[in-house]
Design a protein around this motif. Structure first.
Motif, short mmCIF file in Angstrom:
data_model
loop_
_atom_site.label_atom_id
_atom_site.label_comp_id
_atom_site.label_asym_id
_atom_site.label_seq_id
_atom_site.Cartn_x
_atom_site.Cartn_y
_atom_site.Cartn_z
N LEU A 37 0.85 -1.17 -0.04
CA LEU A 37 0.03 0.08 0.05
C LEU A 37 0.78 1.30 0.00
CD1 LEU A 37 -2.39 -1.28 2.80
CD2 LEU A 37 -2.81 -1.38 0.51
N VAL A 38 0.86 2.07 -1.23
CA VAL A 38 1.69 3.20 -1.20
C VAL A 38 0.77 4.40 -1.46
CG1 VAL A 38 3.62 4.09 -2.49
CG2 VAL A 38 3.22 1.74 -2.65
N ASP A 39 1.08 5.11 -0.22
CA ASP A 39 0.50 6.56 0.17
C ASP A 39 1.38 7.40 0.97
OD1 ASP A 39 -1.47 8.82 0.62
OD2 ASP A 39 -2.94 7.87 -0.37
N ASP A 40 1.45 8.73 0.90
CA ASP A 40 2.23 9.54 1.69
C ASP A 40 1.14 9.90 3.01
OD1 ASP A 40 0.41 10.99 -0.09
OD2 ASP A 40 1.65 12.81 0.21
N ASP A 41 -0.15 9.46 2.94
CA ASP A 41 -0.80 9.51 4.11
C ASP A 41 -0.92 8.44 4.74
OD1 ASP A 41 -2.76 10.12 6.11
OD2 ASP A 41 -4.09 11.36 4.61
#
Length: 135
Positions: free
Chosen positions: A21-25
């Motif tokens: 899972l790739v997200d800056d949040d």
């Protein structure tokens, strides 16, 4: 000699697929991880560089859920590097950006050789990913 009760059954642990899972949040990745815990092992990366390193280390991921914009480098740069490393994991693209931007990223990913399983707008609902995993 004692015997086990008839209702006792030893069950083999089932193999759960691993999803990056790739997200800056971090709230987004943590939330998706909680929703998916019965369906997959969710590993999270909060920037493009750590996502790339995880994808290389875990070459046999079932899926990468990828935000379009991330710190350090964006989704296209991330996919370019994975392509050069010959890691062609299926991906799902999601973002708060306009739909046409996500569609363009999906087209680029397909040209590079990545299977694109879906494009979703934020907020990404866990049930959308669960439906993909059940297929």
């Amino acid at each position: 000699m004692a015997t086990a009760p008839s209702t006792f059954r030893l069950q083999r642990p089932r193999h759960l697929p691993t999803i990056l899972l790739v997200d800056d949040d971090t709230r987004v990745t943590a939330g998706l991880g909680r929703i998916l815990r019965d369906y997959a092992v969710g590993l999270s990366s909060n920037d493009g560089r750590s996502a790339y390193e995880n994808a290389i280390l875990l070459r046999y991921l079932a899926l990468i859920v990828l935000d379009v914009t991330m710190p350090n480098y964006d989704a296209v740069e991330f996919l370019q590097d994975l392509s050069e490393a010959k890691v062609f994991t299926p991906i799902v693209i999601f973002s708060g950006w306009r739909r046409d931007v996500m569609t363009d990223v999906a087209k680029i990913a397909k040209v590079m050789g990545f299977p694109v399983l879906g494009i979703f707008e934020k907020p990404l609902e866990g049930r959308c990913l669960i439906k993909l995993l059940e297929k």
